[in-house]
Design a protein around this motif. Sequence first.
Motif, short mmCIF file in Angstrom:
data_model
loop_
_atom_site.label_atom_id
_atom_site.label_comp_id
_atom_site.label_asym_id
_atom_site.label_seq_id
_atom_site.Cartn_x
_atom_site.Cartn_y
_atom_site.Cartn_z
N ALA A 181 80.71 152.59 43.36
CA ALA A 181 80.50 154.00 43.68
C ALA A 181 79.05 154.31 43.38
O ALA A 181 78.47 153.79 42.43
CB ALA A 181 81.42 154.90 42.87
N ARG A 182 78.43 155.17 44.19
CA ARG A 182 77.02 155.49 44.03
C ARG A 182 76.87 156.89 43.43
O ARG A 182 77.54 157.82 43.86
CB ARG A 182 76.31 155.43 45.38
N ASP A 183 75.97 156.99 42.45
CA ASP A 183 75.67 158.29 41.86
C ASP A 183 74.49 158.88 42.61
O ASP A 183 73.37 158.37 42.52
CB ASP A 183 75.33 158.12 40.37
N ALA A 184 74.73 159.93 43.36
CA ALA A 184 73.68 160.51 44.19
C ALA A 184 72.55 161.08 43.35
O ALA A 184 71.41 161.15 43.79
CB ALA A 184 74.28 161.61 45.08
N ASP A 185 72.85 161.51 42.10
CA ASP A 185 71.83 162.12 41.26
C ASP A 185 70.79 161.11 40.80
O ASP A 185 69.62 161.43 40.64
CB ASP A 185 72.46 162.78 40.04
N ASP A 186 71.19 159.86 40.54
CA ASP A 186 70.28 158.88 39.96
C ASP A 186 70.21 157.58 40.76
O ASP A 186 69.65 156.60 40.29
CB ASP A 186 70.70 158.57 38.52
N ASP A 187 70.80 157.56 41.91
CA ASP A 187 70.75 156.39 42.78
C ASP A 187 71.26 155.14 42.06
O ASP A 187 70.63 154.08 42.08
CB ASP A 187 69.33 156.17 43.30
N ILE A 188 72.38 155.27 41.36
CA ILE A 188 73.00 154.15 40.65
C ILE A 188 74.33 153.82 41.30
O ILE A 188 75.14 154.73 41.57
CB ILE A 188 73.23 154.50 39.15
N THR A 189 74.56 152.54 41.54
CA THR A 189 75.84 152.09 42.07
C THR A 189 76.67 151.55 40.92
O THR A 189 76.23 150.66 40.18
CB THR A 189 75.63 150.99 43.12
N TRP A 190 77.87 152.10 40.75
CA TRP A 190 78.72 151.77 39.62
C TRP A 190 79.89 150.88 40.04
O TRP A 190 80.37 150.96 41.16
CB TRP A 190 79.29 153.04 38.98
N SER A 191 80.35 150.06 39.09
CA SER A 191 81.57 149.27 39.28
C SER A 191 82.32 149.21 37.96
O SER A 191 81.77 149.53 36.90
CB SER A 191 81.25 147.87 39.80
N TRP A 192 83.55 148.75 37.99
CA TRP A 192 84.39 148.73 36.79
C TRP A 192 83.91 147.64 35.82
O TRP A 192 83.57 146.54 36.24
CB TRP A 192 85.84 148.50 37.17
N PRO A 193 83.93 147.93 34.51
CA PRO A 193 83.46 146.95 33.53
C PRO A 193 84.52 145.92 33.15
O PRO A 193 84.20 144.95 32.45
CB PRO A 193 83.11 147.82 32.32
N ALA A 194 85.76 146.12 33.55
CA ALA A 194 86.83 145.18 33.23
C ALA A 194 87.89 145.26 34.33
O ALA A 194 88.06 146.32 34.96
CB ALA A 194 87.45 145.49 31.87
N ALA A 195 88.57 144.16 34.52
CA ALA A 195 89.61 144.12 35.55
C ALA A 195 90.95 144.58 35.02
O ALA A 195 91.88 144.85 35.81
CB ALA A 195 89.73 142.69 36.11
#
Length: 307
Positions: A181-195
């Motif tokens: 997922a992308r954070d529009a405020d800071d241009d960061i793409t996020w993913s889950w840290p654990a499965a």
Amino acid sequence: MRVIDVSASRPLRLAAAAASAVVLFGCTSTPNRAPVEDRLATPRATVAAASPAVSPAPAPAEPAKPLVPEGAARPGYYTVKPGDTLIRIGLDSGQNWKDLVRWNNLENPNQIEVGQMLRVVAPGVDPAAATSRPVASTARPEPRPLDPRAIASSPSSSPAASAPAVAAAPPPAPAPATATARDADDDITWSWPAATPVSTPFDEARSKGLVFRGKAGDPVLAAADGRVVYAGSGLRGYGNLVILKHSATYLTAYAHNQTLLVKDDQAVKRGQKIAEMGSTDADSVQLHFEIRKQGKPIDPARLLPAR
């Protein structure tokens, strides 16, 4: 012979006797004199006491002294409280603790005093654009000493507390495109840290992040591209901890690991394995994961993609 007429001189004798009586009466009577004040006999102290007391003019009241140093409320500064450590202040202000050492010219990172003001925004940066908001936790972790030698070893990183041996980091695992997922405020793409599934949701009062249950050795992944600002066990209550800085706004924290696979100041990629799940300073194997925006914990579910 001359003859004196006694009868003719009698009135004169009576008049003279009457005048003499008046003179004698006046001499024997006490005169009714006006009272005279004997000023020489009156003590000066008595005269002063009889006068109305004149109070000296009151001295101007001094302004009340502030309980904290002047300017403590200025944006970009933080006043040290009991139990604070530079790691805690760095986490709560969204900064690298080594940056705090440099910005405040601290010779020993373990020697900070209650009431001391620390700069928590880089010099030359507008505090209004990068406001630090320290968060008061309900239970403050027990401080552990920092190693001042770690500050000189790298320009920007974390405390060198007793950390497990660092293994070579494996190549970053590609993150699934559907799990970002992308954070529009800071241009960061996020993913889950654990499965593994989430066992405890975010609660600002109790759990300042998400808790993932799993088994010892399960991979812990970087939630976004960033740089390691802390890898160690210097913040009691978090166990073996990794803190990543992703931008001027965001930090992530990964706690209770059994093994750390990264070191201070190392660049990491989203989805890279940075640690292995464990139970250090916890009662069961778990990953405690936090996202902090300008030092304030926020619900990671707001940024992480849907599963």
